[in-house]
Design a protein around this motif. Structure first.
Motif, PDB file in Angstrom:
ATOM      1  N   UNK C 205       5.728   9.246 -71.902  1.00 59.04           N
ATOM      2  CA  UNK C 205       4.516   9.851 -71.378  1.00 59.04           C
ATOM      3  C   UNK C 205       4.474  10.048 -69.873  1.00 59.04           C
ATOM      4  N   UNK C 206       5.466   9.574 -69.142  1.00 57.25           N
ATOM      5  CA  UNK C 206       5.466   9.765 -67.692  1.00 57.25           C
ATOM      6  C   UNK C 206       6.076  11.119 -67.340  1.00 57.25           C
ATOM      7  N   UNK C 207       5.987  11.454 -66.052  1.00 56.89           N
ATOM      8  CA  UNK C 207       6.554  12.704 -65.551  1.00 56.89           C
ATOM      9  C   UNK C 207       8.068  12.531 -65.400  1.00 56.89           C
ATOM     10  N   UNK C 208       8.439  11.586 -64.596  1.00 57.25           N
ATOM     11  CA  UNK C 208       9.857  11.273 -64.359  1.00 57.25           C
ATOM     12  C   UNK C 208       9.851   9.874 -63.768  1.00 57.25           C
ATOM     13  N   UNK C 209       9.898   8.874 -64.639  1.00 57.96           N
ATOM     14  CA  UNK C 209       9.756   7.501 -64.158  1.00 57.96           C
ATOM     15  C   UNK C 209      10.462   6.545 -65.101  1.00 57.96           C
ATOM     16  N   UNK C 210      11.437   5.856 -64.566  1.00 51.54           N
ATOM     17  CA  UNK C 210      12.184   4.830 -65.285  1.00 51.54           C
ATOM     18  C   UNK C 210      12.254   3.624 -64.362  1.00 51.54           C
ATOM     19  N   UNK C 211      12.291   2.454 -64.949  1.00 53.59           N
ATOM     20  CA  UNK C 211      12.362   1.247 -64.120  1.00 53.59           C
ATOM     21  C   UNK C 211      13.549   0.404 -64.540  1.00 53.59           C
ATOM     22  N   UNK C 212      14.412   0.100 -63.560  1.00 51.79           N
ATOM     23  CA  UNK C 212      15.449  -0.890 -63.826  1.00 51.79           C
ATOM     24  C   UNK C 212      14.810  -2.255 -63.603  1.00 51.79           C
ATOM     25  N   UNK C 213      14.774  -3.051 -64.669  1.00 52.90           N
ATOM     26  CA  UNK C 213      14.137  -4.362 -64.613  1.00 52.90           C
ATOM     27  C   UNK C 213      15.227  -5.429 -64.685  1.00 52.90           C
ATOM     28  N   UNK C 214      15.369  -6.187 -63.597  1.00 58.06           N
ATOM     29  CA  UNK C 214      16.406  -7.217 -63.549  1.00 58.06           C
ATOM     30  C   UNK C 214      15.726  -8.575 -63.717  1.00 58.06           C
ATOM     31  N   UNK C 215      16.105  -9.300 -64.766  1.00 56.78           N
ATOM     32  CA  UNK C 215      15.424 -10.569 -65.048  1.00 56.78           C
ATOM     33  C   UNK C 215      15.937 -11.699 -64.171  1.00 56.78           C
ATOM     34  N   UNK C 216      17.204 -11.603 -63.815  1.00 60.60           N
ATOM     35  CA  UNK C 216      17.756 -12.587 -62.884  1.00 60.60           C
ATOM     36  C   UNK C 216      18.262 -11.808 -61.678  1.00 60.60           C
ATOM     37  N   UNK C 217      17.379 -11.635 -60.665  1.00 62.93           N
ATOM     38  CA  UNK C 217      17.726 -10.757 -59.539  1.00 62.93           C
ATOM     39  C   UNK C 217      19.067 -11.106 -58.900  1.00 62.93           C
ATOM     40  N   UNK C 218      19.500 -12.358 -59.015  1.00 66.05           N
ATOM     41  CA  UNK C 218      20.789 -12.736 -58.441  1.00 66.05           C
ATOM     42  C   UNK C 218      21.950 -12.011 -59.095  1.00 66.05           C
ATOM     43  N   UNK C 219      21.714 -11.464 -60.276  1.00 70.01           N
ATOM     44  CA  UNK C 219      22.774 -10.765 -60.997  1.00 70.01           C
ATOM     45  C   UNK C 219      23.026  -9.381 -60.448  1.00 70.01           C
ATOM     46  N   UNK C 220      22.092  -8.861 -59.675  1.00 70.93           N
ATOM     47  CA  UNK C 220      22.229  -7.474 -59.193  1.00 70.93           C
ATOM     48  C   UNK C 220      21.804  -7.408 -57.731  1.00 70.93           C
ATOM     49  N   UNK C 221      22.473  -8.187 -56.875  1.00 71.48           N
ATOM     50  CA  UNK C 221      21.969  -8.346 -55.516  1.00 71.48           C
ATOM     51  C   UNK C 221      21.969  -7.055 -54.702  1.00 71.48           C
ATOM     52  N   UNK C 222      22.779  -6.096 -55.101  1.00 75.57           N
ATOM     53  CA  UNK C 222      22.910  -4.893 -54.272  1.00 75.57           C
ATOM     54  C   UNK C 222      22.412  -3.635 -54.973  1.00 75.57           C
TER      55      UNK C 222
END
Lengths: 347, 347, 347, 347
Positions: C205-222
């Motif tokens: 239902x959005x226009x153009x919107x996706x969210x990368x959700x990282x549960x353990x932010x340390x896993x994706x520091x960059x």
């Protein structure tokens, strides 16, 4: 006894001689030298076709640059499920091309099943969403030690060309296939539809020398840029060209390959006469045994160097490779070792 | 007479001997061999420090992989405005790292001006919008044939470390700098703050052999992956390790470098005694002349091989390089040739 | 009637309202704004876990950046044979990560076969020669319109974690799976072992919107660096955050997904009551028909929009997708159209 | 008062209206829709030339894809020393193109010095060792808030074309330049030699909408592939096309740009009448102040949002940007605030 690979051997005398001769004098860097030019002429003569020749020092570089220079970076490369380019190069063709993806095709004994190729080649096109297949990569001789005949290559290459692909050949052991089939270099390459051949000399007796051979130079107009920007242009290229020249001159490459093939045939005779099971027909310089884990352990106890790999069946594949430097006495010592540990059932 | 570059020479005897010895027997592929291990020990001894050593066959590969393995792919590399990495490698450090960018710093005679380094290192940080400077790349000896002293390196490296950068040294002609300064290999590298050194043997007498030397292996934990995925892992690596071993053993590398430097000094004497103008102080094995276009044309008529480059001033730079294989008689013949064409004003 | 995809619908009212409200005032660029912060809090609340949230404008970007930020560039990603990441993104995960390769696993109805995962995860490691599997990518709901249960995810994620992989979920239709299973967002993600979720709102239902959700932010520091260097950091990010906020608030996302699922169930009833064959169980918002070419031609004559694909069987798959905007009357009109052209055999 | 950037404003009414209208009905995904086609026609009309138009959602994507599609991956892009592509995009043009490198040219007030361009364009070519300059990138209006006249563009573009380069224009603020110069869109683009224009609407009033406009589509035959493989093809592209359409229709874009320019002129009057120093002439919608650190601290105390940057001189640059949403009362409040803190010397 050394059967781990054909890249564990030293350098053959013809290559050493050419290297020493070239090294005894100065010469221009980066391939702008008489020896590199002579190499071009000799390859053209050996293949009966005009060529552009790019020497590099590894087979992974040769394959990756050949594919990068003939496919767009968003292309897809079809190859055998066991091909070196997809199994053993840590994605180098993808890295050096800026994004090529590799797609696996099945086929017995290391050879691509023509039906599998046709199947994907006629797949529906979804435009920009789909990786377009841009190249077919054939391995000659194959990872299973078999080889394609000229007719088999022509069939696969014909299907690939019909679908708009370029045909690449990973010829790390091309010499062994030529020696085994009796066909000419031309018959196994451009006459059968190969557009770019990576002619490997390292496994055949060179120090570190592979040649990307482009039969239609217009197909790979920027190969020199790809080579330079990936760090694969050698400053003393003439010393690599000299290796290739020494290897090709007077058919040394084919004599060495023929010898390695003969040693593999003798080795196959040793194992089959002991009723050990071959996984693949022995057509060039590799022998693959299908062993139980217990048998493989016994084989290991002989001290022979070879390459074991667990199979899904629970059994173990043992790969034994012969080279230009394998001797009859190596084979005989190995036969004695088998008998010493009681491996196989002497007929 | 051959002064085009030190990569136009052949292979020095010590390297050839080691190569022939290693080639006379089989050995494991891909660096898992005793000679590669011995090389590691010998480098550690020569540099008085534990090291990880990665042999490759080109200097461009060495530099690119050293930078790729020590910087994140979004990093920025500071280097001299004339550095090989930014001028002559067709962006290979960018390609092999997956995106590193190079930033040029000014400085006279090939040496980075410390003030210029400080200036950019303290630049405001705009977070994710700005390329973070992750590495300082020093060239030793420099593209201008000069060399940094240990103190000069320590100053630059200190500023780089303070700003969170790793310090890389392009040592294609490191041997010449060691021979010229009299400082030890350790003093000109890790003791002065160098984290990773690309030690070049090709220009110094090898066939095609460069070593990436990492002083703190934890700084480059995946260099082996980078090397493999870019096609730079050699199957017969032991034959490249052997070259490096032969070159380093018994200080052959330093003797050859010292000889090349001495030949350059003699060459400088030849040209300055004829009142030709030097562009840079002659500190290692390169002599740069500052000629009028007319003078350069006359120089060309001697048949000597050298590398000319137009300058913004309208004059022409002529680079003459000596090597391990340059002889006194080469210099004398060149002197005679200068007199023959009447170039220079005999004092 | 529009069943071509759920990305052919317009924007749902909750998203439009949030967008208009946010647009009525100025606000900081590049995500440094209160709405983006509120989005983080809301996602944390909805998933009952601390999170780092990175809004982007396409699902391909979300998947590619999530994988790029959690795998090394030489890693391998395991995914289903029909997964969007390997079939429909023109190698974007490979391009944006700098070299990741994708490996296909089989499985019925869009779900990865756990045995196939185990099989490759225990494959022999050949060190630097082999692509190390670094991530498992699950698609929820699947490309076949089915969904994994929490237990099924936990099984696959457990095997992946045991083999050292990160677990990624392509959640372009995650909302539909939550609505269909009745499990909570947490139960279908981190509680079952998902490390990074690409939560898609565009199809929902959005226009153009996706969210990368990282549960353990340390896993994706960059991840922020990856996003910026690939052109995916939006200057007016707050307007994308606002879309996600409007979509998530008061469970609008789940209501819309539940509606879409109900419409698909009704659509399935329409076709099965006419004895047309389903290819896959209808578990979320997609209905797949297995038609003869003749039937498909008749279906096309209704003017309904859907996505046809030839099958290897010679038959044709017709994919019909419902969305937040599909109405009961759409389904009824379609039913009438089927009857009008006489497609199916009314029970 | 909000002067931080023109990307901190909301969405202008014309864009919102078009977005809402488009969103009220379903439509095909991925650009295969009537609105995207109408956009193409409208751009062609506005620029009086046939065009290919590729909407994307960020300016970084637009620039990177435009360059990637018109240069070979080993090319070099010349741009101003302060250009967004080289300063603010974390190397995105390099990443998305697979290796393009950026080279900085000097020039006052954000405009490239034509002599500097000529200087590098005639540089000696060292073949494969040298990055070939393949594109000139101009920023219109410039990072310094100035603009090029049509003649200035033609001079630079002529030199670039003569040297075989393509001419790219980063038009994130192209509208402001058109409004400021009074020249037509055509006169400031293809008629002056621009080959590909990145027409930015986001800063001008859109949500997230930029258009790559290719005047000679044959110059960028694979732009669609580049866009897809980098995750920049939007599924609901029609909603981005609608934004661009609403923005362009009835010259809304030029009215908004003209307004923003007028606000900047008024702002310039406010500061110069207080004898504050301008760094650059105010020609479009940005005002740059040259302040002492003390003055900048005082300016900050007004609570106005702007972008400060330390200068090498020890002074501080303050950038104030106006937009479509800046009001006369914003400027007046700012003037009052300046007087309130006593900044400047009232004439």
């Amino acid at each position: 006894v050394e059967f781990a690979s054909d890249n564990t051997a030293g350098v053959c005398p013809e290559v050493l001689d050419a290297l020493l001769a070239e090294s005894s004098r100065p010469g221009p860097a980066y391939g702008d030298d008489p020896t590199s030019k002579r190499l071009g002429s000799l390859v053209a003569e050996a293949f009966e076709h005009e060529v552009a020749v790019y020497p590099v020092s590894t087979g992974t570089a040769a394959n990756s640059l050949a594919l990068a220079a003939t496919s767009p970076p968003w292309g897809g490369v079809l190859c055998h499920d066991e091909a070196h380019v997809v199994v053993d190069e840590l994605a180098a063709p993808t890295v050096l091309s800026g994004g090529l993806t590799l797609h696996r095709l099945p086929g017995d004994h290391g050879r691509i099943d023509p039906a599998a190729l046709t199947d994907v080649a006629v797949r529906a096109d979804h435009g920009v969403h789909t990786v377009p297949f841009s190249a077919l990569s054939l391995t000659q001789s194959t990872e299973a030690g078999t080889r394609y005949t000229a007719d088999e290559i022509a069939d696969l290459a014909g299907a690939a060309h019909a679908a708009g692909m370029v045909v690449h050949m990973d010829g790390a052991r091309f010499a062994n296939a030529v020696a085994a089939t009796g066909a000419s270099p031309a018959e196994l390459s451009w006459r059968a539809g190969v557009d770019v051949l990576c002619l490997g000399a390292t496994k055949g007796g060179a120090l570190a020398a592979e040649a990307v051979v482009v039969f239609d130079p217009g197909r790979a107009p920027h190969l020199d840029r790809h080579r330079k920007r990936t760090g694969h242009l050698l400053s003393k290229q003439r010393l690599v060209s000299a290796q290739l020249l020494g290897w090709l001159q007077d058919d040394a490459w084919l004599r060495h390959a023929d010898h390695a093939n003969a040693m593999a045939a003798r080795l196959a005779e040793v194992v089959t006469s002991r009723r050990l099971t071959l996984l693949h027909p022995v057509e060039t310089n590799m022998v693959f045994l299908d062993l139980s884990p217990e048998q493989e352990a016994v084989l290991g106890s002989t001290g022979a160097a070879y390459y074991p790999r667990p199979l899904r069946s629970g059994r173990v594949e043992a790969r034994l490779v012969t080279s230009w430097s394998t001797t009859v006495s190596d084979i005989d010592r190995f036969a004695d070792a088998l008998d010493g540990v009681g491996l196989g059932d002497r007929a």
